[in-house]
Design an enzyme around this catalytic site. Structure first.
Site, PDB file in Angstrom:
ATOM      1  N   ASP A  20       0.813  -1.221   0.000  1.00 12.09           N
ATOM      2  CA  ASP A  20       0.000   0.000   0.000  1.00 12.09           C
ATOM      3  C   ASP A  20       0.850   1.276   0.000  1.00 12.09           C
ATOM      4  OD1 ASP A  20      -2.142  -1.820   0.435  1.00 12.09           O
ATOM      5  OD2 ASP A  20      -1.899  -1.656   2.608  1.00 12.09           O
ATOM      6  N   GLU A  67     -11.627  -0.274  -3.399  1.00  6.67           N
ATOM      7  CA  GLU A  67     -10.787   0.297  -2.330  1.00  6.67           C
ATOM      8  C   GLU A  67      -9.613   1.021  -2.957  1.00  6.67           C
ATOM      9  OE1 GLU A  67      -9.363  -3.149  -0.119  1.00  6.67           O
ATOM     10  OE2 GLU A  67      -7.956  -3.658  -1.720  1.00  6.67           O
TER      11      GLU A  67
HETATM   12  O1  FUB Z   1      -3.256  -3.540   3.475  1.00  8.90           O
HETATM   13  C1  FUB Z   1      -4.559  -3.792   3.875  1.00  8.90           C
HETATM   14  C2  FUB Z   1      -5.533  -3.526   2.780  1.00  8.90           C
HETATM   15  O2  FUB Z   1      -5.231  -4.323   1.645  1.00  8.90           O
HETATM   16  C3  FUB Z   1      -5.521  -2.121   2.249  1.00  8.90           C
HETATM   17  O3  FUB Z   1      -6.156  -1.199   3.089  1.00  8.90           O
HETATM   18  C4  FUB Z   1      -6.183  -2.337   0.954  1.00  8.90           C
HETATM   19  O4  FUB Z   1      -6.114  -1.254   0.075  1.00  8.90           O
HETATM   20  C5  FUB Z   1      -5.481  -3.570   0.454  1.00  8.90           C
HETATM   21  O5  FUB Z   1      -4.259  -3.267  -0.138  1.00  8.90           O
END
Ligand code: FUB
Length: 339
Positions: free
Chosen positions: A32, A242
């Site tokens: 991320d 997301e």
């Molecule tokens: O790293 C945890 C979660 O996985 C992140 O918040 C999302 O975007 C995905 O990458």
């Protein structure tokens, strides 16, 4: 002064393109990556993946991260420095578990680290921590940002100095539990809207001048197809899942995001940081691993995308960050990257 550097990784193959799309660090797992240039140096604010033995499920319980390490380098392809622990869950008074994807910003001598973590009731909120150094250590505010929800904060400062936060993620990111405006713990991931209903959008708000709270009520960001209609929830090759990110290029606002269960990074453009954003295409095809999460940044006149995959471990929850060049066509559209 910056924190001492406990580890360095020479990932460079200076003067060649060899460093692109290689893990930036190999001695810890990172994911991320939110990249920024502060005072001419590149800083990467990633999640710090660890093995905790939590079972793998669609709520993402296996992503049980506990702290952040900030990485930096003086150029793309330069030596990467790991600045050690910048913030730990144990130092966030309201935190429960799962320190997920952060972002950072700078204003008037202070660096702000924005982070999602579940509170003690297991509800994701977004907190903010401050430091006089881009690498921390960061001190967390005693409460989450009022009105904040879900995961994946991405902070964008416009040319007029106004700063906005984009946030949200469905399934484990809990966005579907906020459909009525109030948190409803009885909504599992299956309770995304029905396939023929409008998809859930990311949320956003402008930050106050002190960067610590929202200056306005949180709104939903509208993402439209080329036909001008919002995406339906069943259209999982296009709908928001997301990992939103906003950048500006030639006066246009580019909102990019992950489609999650179809494993794409896609982008949409608009004329205002508030949107609406109209879908333009695929930014990156699927990586190794369940999904990726990205940021886009300009460094010395060239544009780069930071992202992650699972090259080092082969495990979804033990990821490694990478960078590659972002190429645009003369009309500003972005060439699809095949990682
Ligand atoms: O790293 C945890 C979660 O996985 C992140 O918040 C999302 O975007 C995905 O990458």
């Amino acid at each position: 002064a910056e924190a001492p550097a406990p580890a360095t990784t020479d990932s460079a193959a200076s003067g060649s393109r060899k460093y692109l799309a290689r893990p930036l660090v190999k001695d810890i797992y990172t994911a991320d990556p939110s990249a920024h240039v502060f005072n001419g140096r590149i800083y990467i604010y990633p999640s710090h993946d660890i093995e905790t033995g939590m079972p793998e499920n669609d709520n993402g319980d296996h992503f049980a991260m506990r702290d952040y390490h900030i990485l930096s380098m003086d150029s793309i392809g330069g030596k990467v420095t790991d600045h050690g622990v910048a913030l730990d869950t144990k130092d966030i008074s309201w935190a429960g578990r799962q320190l997920w994807a952060p972002d950072a910003a700078y204003k008037n001598g202070t660096y702000y680290l924005y982070f999602p973590v579940k509170d003690k009731q297991d509800v994701f909120r977004i907190g903010v921590a401050t430091s006089t150094s881009p690498t921390g250590p960061f001190k967390a505010q005693p409460q989450p940002i009022p009105g904040s929800l879900s995961i994946d904060p991405a902070v964008f400062t416009d040319t007029d100095g106004k700063t906005y936060m984009y946030m949200g993620g469905i399934w484990g990111g809990q966005l579907q539990r906020w459909r009525t405006g109030k948190y409803d713990a009885s909504k599992p991931k299956e309770q995304e809207p029905g396939p023929q209903e409008k998809a859930l959008g990311p949320k956003m708000a402008r930050l106050t001048d002190d960067m610590l709270t929202f200056a306005e009520p949180v709104k939903e960001v509208q993402i439209l197809g080329q036909d001008g209609k919002p995406f339906l929830s069943g259209d999982n090759k296009h709908r928001f899942f997301e990992g939103g990110w906003l950048h500006k290029y030639n006066g246009k606002y580019y909102f990019s995001y992950s489609t999650g269960d179809t494993h794409l990074l896609v982008y949409a453009t608009g004329d205002s940081p508030y949107g609406p954003f109209t879908y333009q295409g695929v930014l990156m095809n699927p990586v190794e691993g369940w999904t990726t999460h990205h940021s886009i940044v300009e460094v010395n006149g060239k544009w780069y995308i930071f992202y992650h995959d699972t090259e080092l471990s082969g495990k979804t929850w033990l990821r490694n960050v990478k960078v590659t060049e972002l190429k645009r066509r003369p009309d500003g559209s972005i060439e699809t990257i095949n990682p």
